[in-house]
Design an enzyme around this catalytic site. Structure first.
Site, PDB file in Angstrom:
ATOM      1  N   CYS A 213       0.847  -1.198   0.000  1.00 12.82           N
ATOM      2  CA  CYS A 213       0.000   0.000   0.000  1.00 12.82           C
ATOM      3  C   CYS A 213       0.880   1.245   0.000  1.00 12.82           C
ATOM      4  O   CYS A 213       1.787   1.364   0.825  1.00 12.82           O
ATOM      5  CB  CYS A 213      -0.890  -0.018   1.235  1.00 12.82           C
ATOM      6  SG  CYS A 213      -1.855   1.486   1.446  1.00 12.82           S
TER       7      CYS A 213
ATOM      8  N   CYS B 141       0.609   3.235   3.468  1.00 11.96           N
ATOM      9  CA  CYS B 141       1.089   2.770   4.776  1.00 11.96           C
ATOM     10  C   CYS B 141       2.137   1.668   4.688  1.00 11.96           C
ATOM     11  O   CYS B 141       2.673   1.254   5.716  1.00 11.96           O
ATOM     12  CB  CYS B 141      -0.083   2.291   5.619  1.00 11.96           C
ATOM     13  SG  CYS B 141      -0.783   0.725   5.047  1.00 11.96           S
TER      14      CYS B 141
ATOM     15  N   CYS C  30      -7.285  -1.582   2.338  1.00 10.29           N
ATOM     16  CA  CYS C  30      -6.074  -1.932   3.072  1.00 10.29           C
ATOM     17  C   CYS C  30      -6.443  -2.086   4.545  1.00 10.29           C
ATOM     18  O   CYS C  30      -7.036  -1.193   5.138  1.00 10.29           O
ATOM     19  CB  CYS C  30      -5.039  -0.824   2.906  1.00 10.29           C
ATOM     20  SG  CYS C  30      -3.606  -1.026   3.984  1.00 10.29           S
TER      21      CYS C  30
ATOM     22  N   CYS D 296      -4.462   0.841   6.884  1.00  6.74           N
ATOM     23  CA  CYS D 296      -4.794   2.282   6.872  1.00  6.74           C
ATOM     24  C   CYS D 296      -6.237   2.536   6.457  1.00  6.74           C
ATOM     25  O   CYS D 296      -6.679   3.676   6.465  1.00  6.74           O
ATOM     26  CB  CYS D 296      -3.832   3.049   5.970  1.00  6.74           C
ATOM     27  SG  CYS D 296      -4.076   2.753   4.208  1.00  6.74           S
TER      28      CYS D 296
ATOM     29  N   CYS E 138      -9.444  -6.584  -8.342  1.00  4.98           N
ATOM     30  CA  CYS E 138      -9.282  -5.550  -9.363  1.00  4.98           C
ATOM     31  C   CYS E 138      -8.810  -4.287  -8.643  1.00  4.98           C
ATOM     32  O   CYS E 138      -9.596  -3.636  -7.946  1.00  4.98           O
ATOM     33  CB  CYS E 138     -10.628  -5.353 -10.041  1.00  4.98           C
ATOM     34  SG  CYS E 138     -10.582  -4.215 -11.414  1.00  4.98           S
TER      35      CYS E 138
HETATM   36 FE    FE Z   1      -2.612   1.065   3.619  1.00  4.12          FE
END
Ligand code: FE
Length: 131
Positions: free
Chosen positions: A48, A51, A97, A100, A120
Site C-alpha cells: 500500500c 502505509c 487496506c 490504513c 481488481c
Molecule cells: Fe494502507
C-alpha cells in the site's frame, strides 16, 4: 494482527499525491490502462502506497484484460478488509487496506485459477518492491 493506523485528511494529503489521495481516501478509480504496474512482470511484493502494508505478491498477479492490475489472492488473510458496496446501482465487494483503511478496488468471482477470485486493484496506490 495488523496494527491499524489513522491519519487526518490533512496528514494524508501531505504524504499522498492528489491522484493517490483521490483513490485511497475518496474511493476514486484510475483510468483503465493508465498504471505502469499493469504490465509489470517482475518478481516482488505490492504494498500500500499509504502505509506500506503488504497487499499482494507478484506470483498472485494475472492479466485480466480489464486494464487494472489483477490478483487472484491477497498477500495474507489479514492484509485486506472487505465492505459491501452498493454504489452506482451495482452490488460489489470493496477491497480496503487493513492497516490504513485505504480504498484499493473491488473483488469479483470471475478471476483466475486456483481461487477464481479477481482482485481488481488501482495500481496507482500500489508500491512495488522487487525481491
Ligand atoms: Fe494502507
Amino acid at each position: 494482527m495488523i496494527k491499524k493506523i489513522q491519519k487526518t485528511d490533512a496528514e494524508w494529503k501531505k504524504i499522498l499525491t492528489p491522484e493517490q489521495y483521490n483513490i485511497l481516501r475518496k474511493k476514486g478509480t484510475e483510468a483503465p490502462g493508465s498504471c505502469s504496474l499493469l504490465r509489470n512482470k517482475e518478481k516482488g511484493v505490492y504494498a500500500c502506497v499509504g502505509c506500506g502494508n503488504k497487499l499482494f505478491k507478484s506470483s498472485e498477479k494475472f492479466d485480466s484484460g480489464t486494464g487494472w492490475p489483477s490478483f487472484f489472492e491477497p498477500y495474507s488473510d489479514e492484509a485486506l478488509e472487505y465492505h459491501e458496496d452498493n454504489s452506482w446501482g451495482m452490488k460489489r465487494v470493496e477491497v480496503l487496506c487493513a492497516k490504513c483503511g485505504g480504498h484499493l478496488g473491488h473483488v469479483f468471482d470471475d478471476g483466475s485459477a486456483p481461487t477464481f477470485k479477481r482482485f481488481c486493484i488501482n495500481g496507482i496506490v500500489l508500491k512495488f518492491k522487487e525481491l
